[in-house]
Design a protein around this motif. Structure first.
Motif, PDB file in Angstrom:
ATOM      1  N   ALA A 164       0.834  -1.208   0.000  1.00 39.92           N
ATOM      2  CA  ALA A 164       0.000   0.000   0.000  1.00 39.92           C
ATOM      3  C   ALA A 164       0.866   1.254   0.000  1.00 39.92           C
ATOM      4  CB  ALA A 164      -0.929  -0.014   1.213  1.00 39.92           C
ATOM      5  N   GLY A 165       1.957   1.231   0.771  1.00 41.15           N
ATOM      6  CA  GLY A 165       2.844   2.382   0.806  1.00 41.15           C
ATOM      7  C   GLY A 165       3.536   2.625  -0.522  1.00 41.15           C
ATOM      8  N   GLY A 166       4.004   1.554  -1.152  1.00 44.37           N
ATOM      9  CA  GLY A 166       4.630   1.704  -2.462  1.00 44.37           C
ATOM     10  C   GLY A 166       3.659   2.228  -3.501  1.00 44.37           C
ATOM     11  N   LEU A 167       2.417   1.724  -3.450  1.00 47.29           N
ATOM     12  CA  LEU A 167       1.396   2.204  -4.387  1.00 47.29           C
ATOM     13  C   LEU A 167       1.088   3.675  -4.128  1.00 47.29           C
ATOM     14  CD1 LEU A 167      -0.746   1.677  -6.566  1.00 47.29           C
ATOM     15  CD2 LEU A 167      -2.310   0.992  -4.750  1.00 47.29           C
ATOM     16  N   ALA A 168       0.998   4.066  -2.853  1.00 47.12           N
ATOM     17  CA  ALA A 168       0.702   5.464  -2.520  1.00 47.12           C
ATOM     18  C   ALA A 168       1.799   6.395  -3.032  1.00 47.12           C
ATOM     19  CB  ALA A 168       0.531   5.616  -1.010  1.00 47.12           C
TER      20      ALA A 168
END
Length: 311
Positions: A164-168
């Motif tokens: 989720a952090g990488g996507l954000a």
């Protein structure tokens, strides 16, 4: 040159540190909670492309997010939880719906646009609620296989948080590039001076369509991962009430501030999670904070933080 490089590197370093610390220190519950903030914040940020840059307030944005979630869940149930497959299926479905919605709203504005997106979102909810053979109806889809990438399983709280952090981070970079690009500036121009933009040869309808596609792609990528936090997706993920919640998050965080979307989602979800443990009237607290933000901080928490940083 060195100062410019430092000013660009500092926010990225801070973002990476903000991801590294929870990944190392937080427990499973908090990691999933933070992942939900990041995914919903990414969807809210994509809505900010429409509202903040184009003045296009949509009550159908949850339809993009939820359609991607359903498409990703169906693909995982039938073809397995491969990360690239899930992202491709969800984002592709959201882009297709965004194209249809974009065509429908190309020449709409203000109240007519709001009502039209509400109706389109309601159609998506009706499909999700009644097409039981595919969507599971009111029960939704459960028992999804875990995400994987090659031989690696990505079903743990830490892996989901990092995904989720990488996507954000990737979505924020993409949204920032869109805003700074000529199409982003043209979208602002179409909001501020539509007649002048038309006189200069710009097609405001095409500009809106491209903005809807960009917002739909980002929301779709976030929606693709969302079902795998709890291995479930239901019709509430496409309901117009979630679109309204996204608008509330956006206003709290700050319209026009891309990173403010994550602040707004964090505040809202924290109230929903922690205050609701003590009272069923947690939405009253959300309403009070929303009114105070509108009255006292018209640019949201991100705007207040920017003013504080400037001194």
């Amino acid at each position: 040159m060195r100062r410019a490089l430092l000013s660009r590197a500092a926010p990225m370093a801070a973002a990476l540190l903000a991801l590294a610390l929870p990944a190392a220190l937080a427990g499973p519950f908090h990691l999933r909670f933070l992942a939900e903030i990041l995914l919903l914040g990414t969807a809210v940020m994509s809505l900010d492309l429409l509202v903040g840059s184009g003045g296009l307030v949509s009550l159908g944005h949850a339809a993009l997010f939820g359609t991607a979630a359903y498409a990703a869940a169906v693909a995982a149930l039938h073809l397995g939880g491969n990360l690239l497959l899930v992202l491709g299926a969800g984002t592709g479905a959201a882009l297709l719906l965004a194209a249809l919605m974009g065509v429908a709203i190309m020449r709409s504005s203000h109240l007519f646009l709001l009502i039209l997106t509400l109706l389109l979102g309601q159609i998506a909810w009706e499909v999700a609620f009644h097409w039981r053979a595919v969507t599971g109806g009111a029960d939704g889809l459960r028992g999804l296989p875990p995400l994987s990438l090659g031989p690696w399983r990505l079903d743990g709280p830490r892996a989901l948080f990092l995904l989720a952090g990488g996507l954000a981070l990737a979505a924020h970079a993409l949204a920032r590039s869109f805003v700074a690009a000529p199409i982003g500036r043209a979208l602002v121009g179409a909001r501020e001076q539509p007649l002048r933009m038309s006189a200069l040869g710009y097609s405001t309808a095409r500009i809106r369509l491209r903005a809807m596609l960009a917002a739909g792609g980002i929301a779709g990528a976030a929606g693709s991962l969302y079902p795998f936090l709890n291995l479930y997706v239901g019709p509430q993920s496409v309901h117009w009430s979630l679109s309204a919640t996204m608008i509330i998050m956006l206003v709290i965080g700050g319209v026009g501030s891309l990173w403010g979307a994550f602040l707004g989602s964090a505040v809202y979800l924290a109230l929903q999670t922690y205050v609701s443990a003590y009272t069923d009237r947690w939405q009253l607290f959300v309403g009070v904070i929303f009114v105070l933000i509108v009255l006292l901080l018209p640019h949201g928490l991100a705007g207040a933080a920017a003013r504080w940083r400037r001194g």
